[in-house]
Design an enzyme around this catalytic site. Structure first.
Site, mmCIF file in Angstrom:
data_model
loop_
_atom_site.group_PDB
_atom_site.id
_atom_site.type_symbol
_atom_site.label_atom_id
_atom_site.label_comp_id
_atom_site.label_asym_id
_atom_site.label_seq_id
_atom_site.Cartn_x
_atom_site.Cartn_y
_atom_site.Cartn_z
ATOM 1 N N CYS A 107 -25.340 -4.648 -16.534
ATOM 2 C CA CYS A 107 -26.133 -4.271 -15.367
ATOM 3 C C CYS A 107 -25.966 -2.782 -15.075
ATOM 4 O O CYS A 107 -26.370 -1.938 -15.873
ATOM 5 C CB CYS A 107 -25.756 -5.150 -14.186
ATOM 6 S SG CYS A 107 -27.012 -5.189 -12.889
ATOM 7 N N HIS A 201 -25.742 -10.300 -17.266
ATOM 8 C CA HIS A 201 -24.326 -10.491 -16.909
ATOM 9 C C HIS A 201 -23.676 -11.614 -17.717
ATOM 10 O O HIS A 201 -23.515 -12.739 -17.212
ATOM 11 C CB HIS A 201 -24.201 -10.829 -15.423
ATOM 12 C CG HIS A 201 -24.394 -9.683 -14.500
ATOM 13 N ND1 HIS A 201 -23.413 -8.754 -14.230
ATOM 14 C CD2 HIS A 201 -25.474 -9.326 -13.761
ATOM 15 C CE1 HIS A 201 -23.866 -7.868 -13.367
ATOM 16 N NE2 HIS A 201 -25.115 -8.179 -13.068
ATOM 17 N N GLU A 203 -20.655 -12.000 -18.203
ATOM 18 C CA GLU A 203 -19.335 -12.281 -17.633
ATOM 19 C C GLU A 203 -19.371 -13.238 -16.448
ATOM 20 O O GLU A 203 -18.329 -13.756 -16.026
ATOM 21 C CB GLU A 203 -18.651 -10.972 -17.210
ATOM 22 C CG GLU A 203 -19.109 -10.383 -15.879
ATOM 23 C CD GLU A 203 -20.422 -9.635 -15.919
ATOM 24 O OE1 GLU A 203 -20.809 -9.024 -14.895
ATOM 25 O OE2 GLU A 203 -21.091 -9.638 -16.981
#
Length: 289
Positions: A107, A201, A203
């Site tokens: 991001c 994202h 993660e």
């Protein structure tokens, strides 16, 4: 991977945003990254830094070389604003490039690396991308790139952002796009450094995706993506339920998701590929592996 890897996580959330996220999901973006990395590489030493803040110690390239990898988190910072926080974050990334230490960002992390290497960022011309980035498609270069190894010809991923990379810096490679955001994944080289980044994202957990939608419900309504906050809440409830029961095919069907999102191993593909294909070889070349 061996257990003595040393990672640096750089988060650019400002204190108020960091605390709001902790109240929502129990951890900041940097803490999410740190927990994810410890799960991927058990025993790794993970340090955290807040380079956007005024009192953060300046990081010189020779210090950053001691790390095996640097990770840049998402952030509410707008990289096209000439603020002290943005300048400090960009200066930090330039030091990372100068160090030659492999770097990964998601991001705003991708956007920071873009600006640090000479590219540009703007508000997303097509508005928010919220919840999930749909039908991400690797470019021909991306299909052959190790960052996207294992990804199918089109896939979805957790995403929530209102800014995008406008122009990649000279020498960068566009790796993936979709209909909302042209730069979904890229490799950026600057000086001695190599950065792999994504606009989405890998993660995040689905629980964190749902909470991000709730935190940003007002801006999603104002941006015209949804009619009202209740609609955001209903979507978030489905995502939270799928996080609790990822094998619920009915929930995945209602959300239009497949295992590329619901399976954490597949969802984290880019992080795993970065560690395997860039970090480990660089570590070995430096005589650490």
């Amino acid at each position: 991977m061996t257990q003595d890897y040393r990672f640096l996580v750089a988060e650019s959330e400002l204190p108020e945003d960091r605390e709001a996220r902790r109240e929502s999901v129990g951890r900041s973006s940097g803490e999410t990254y740190a927990d994810t990395l410890r799960a991927l590489v058990p025993g790794a030493r993970v340090e955290q830094l807040k380079p956007a803040e005024e009192n953060s110690p300046r990081q010189e390239p020779e210090v950053l070389r001691r790390f095996d990898a640097v990770f840049l988190c998402g952030s509410p910072l707008h990289l096209y604003e000439d603020s002290p926080e943005v300048r400090r974050q960009v200066e930090f990334m330039r030091a990372v490039f100068a160090s030659g230490t492999p770097a990964f960002g998601s991001c705003a992390g991708l956007q920071v690396a873009t600006v640090a290497a000479g590219g540009s960022v703007r508000p997303n011309a097509r508005g928010h991308e919220a919840g999930f980035a749909r039908r991400i498609t690797p470019t021909p270069e991306g299909a052959a790139h190790p960052l996207l190894s294992g990804r199918p010809p089109a896939f979805d991923a957790p995403a929530i952002h209102s800014d995008e990379v406008e122009e990649l810096p000279e020498g960068a490679t566009l790796l993936a796009s979709n209909g909302v955001t042209r730069v979904q994944a890229a490799e950026i080289r600057s000086g001695e450094g190599v950065f792999w980044g994504v606009q989405y994202h890998p993660e995040l957990t689905l629980f964190e995706v749902a909470k991000a939608l709730r935190r940003q419900a007002g801006s999603l309504v104002e941006g015209g993506l949804v009619h009202d906050r209740a609609t955001v809440g209903a979507q978030a409830e489905l995502i939270e339920a799928l996080d609790r029961e990822p094998e619920r095919r009915d929930l995945a069907w209602r959300l239009g998701l497949d295992r590329q999102v619901t399976d954490p191993v597949l969802r984290q593909a880019e992080l795993r590929n970065f560690l395997r294909h860039l970090v480990a070889p660089t570590r070995a070349a430096r005589g650490r592996g």
